[in-house]
Design a protein around this motif. Structure first.
Motif, PDB file in Angstrom:
ATOM      1  N   GLN A  24     -23.367  26.400  -1.238  1.00 34.29           N
ATOM      2  CA  GLN A  24     -23.478  27.795  -0.823  1.00 34.29           C
ATOM      3  C   GLN A  24     -22.536  28.705  -1.614  1.00 34.29           C
ATOM      4  N   GLY A  25     -21.881  28.157  -2.642  1.00 35.56           N
ATOM      5  CA  GLY A  25     -20.951  28.938  -3.458  1.00 35.56           C
ATOM      6  C   GLY A  25     -19.522  28.903  -2.966  1.00 35.56           C
ATOM      7  N   GLY A  26     -19.232  28.140  -1.913  1.00 34.43           N
ATOM      8  CA  GLY A  26     -17.867  28.020  -1.413  1.00 34.43           C
ATOM      9  C   GLY A  26     -17.087  26.998  -2.216  1.00 34.43           C
ATOM     10  N   SER A  27     -15.771  27.177  -2.281  1.00 34.02           N
ATOM     11  CA  SER A  27     -14.927  26.218  -2.980  1.00 34.02           C
ATOM     12  C   SER A  27     -13.552  26.188  -2.348  1.00 34.02           C
ATOM     13  N   ALA A  28     -12.833  25.113  -2.633  1.00 38.46           N
ATOM     14  CA  ALA A  28     -11.481  24.942  -2.103  1.00 38.46           C
ATOM     15  C   ALA A  28     -10.666  24.119  -3.083  1.00 38.46           C
ATOM     16  N   LEU A  29      -9.354  24.325  -3.079  1.00 39.36           N
ATOM     17  CA  LEU A  29      -8.437  23.579  -3.924  1.00 39.36           C
ATOM     18  C   LEU A  29      -7.377  22.951  -3.025  1.00 39.36           C
ATOM     19  N   PHE A  30      -7.214  21.643  -3.152  1.00 41.25           N
ATOM     20  CA  PHE A  30      -6.264  20.898  -2.336  1.00 41.25           C
ATOM     21  C   PHE A  30      -5.262  20.187  -3.237  1.00 41.25           C
ATOM     22  N   ASN A  31      -4.024  20.053  -2.767  1.00 36.29           N
ATOM     23  CA  ASN A  31      -2.983  19.345  -3.502  1.00 36.29           C
ATOM     24  C   ASN A  31      -2.198  18.466  -2.536  1.00 36.29           C
ATOM     25  N   GLY A  32      -1.640  17.387  -3.050  1.00 38.86           N
ATOM     26  CA  GLY A  32      -0.808  16.532  -2.212  1.00 38.86           C
ATOM     27  C   GLY A  32      -0.523  15.210  -2.869  1.00 38.86           C
ATOM     28  N   GLY A  33      -0.218  14.228  -2.028  1.00 38.75           N
ATOM     29  CA  GLY A  33       0.129  12.915  -2.538  1.00 38.75           C
ATOM     30  C   GLY A  33       0.292  11.929  -1.409  1.00 38.75           C
ATOM     31  N   MET A  34       0.927  10.808  -1.729  1.00 37.18           N
ATOM     32  CA  MET A  34       1.096   9.739  -0.757  1.00 37.18           C
ATOM     33  C   MET A  34       2.160  10.111   0.278  1.00 37.18           C
ATOM     34  N   SER A  35       1.872   9.728   1.518  1.00 35.21           N
ATOM     35  CA  SER A  35       2.802   9.875   2.631  1.00 35.21           C
ATOM     36  C   SER A  35       2.730   8.559   3.393  1.00 35.21           C
ATOM     37  N   GLY A  36       3.654   7.651   3.111  1.00 39.75           N
ATOM     38  CA  GLY A  36       3.538   6.306   3.663  1.00 39.75           C
ATOM     39  C   GLY A  36       2.362   5.611   3.017  1.00 39.75           C
TER      40      GLY A  36
END
Length: 94
Positions: A24-36
């Motif tokens: 539908q033209g939506g987008s998102a950007l996620f960032n992170g890493g390991m936690s345990g």
């Protein structure tokens, strides 16, 4: 909505980035890493009526080889969180 993601790992910072887009033209950007033993990615994913919504996704390996992706959202800058989705990914049998 259908969508897909592109994921990249940055070894110098030991972090992951995920770009997600829907049909539908939506987008998102996620960032992170390991936690345990889990990987946690956080980012903004604007939704109708929730333009500043934060989404946090936690990927946890399960004993049977599958992975659970649990999503929670916040409309108040991360002070409170509400359940959003819970997916299980299983290895392909082919």
């Amino acid at each position: 909505n259908n969508g897909g993601s592109l994921n990249a790992y940055a070894p110098e910072t030991k972090s992951w980035t995920q770009f997600w887009a829907d049909d539908q033209g939506g987008s998102a950007l996620f960032n992170g890493g390991m936690s345990g033993k889990a990987m946690v990615l956080t980012g903004t994913w604007p939704q109708p009526g929730h333009p500043k919504q934060i989404t946090r996704m936690t990927y946890t390996p399960l004993a049977d080889g599958s992975v659970e992706q649990l999503g929670v959202t916040s409309d108040d800058g991360g002070t409170s969180w509400q359940p959003s989705f819970d997916f299980i990914y299983r290895p392909s049998k082919g």
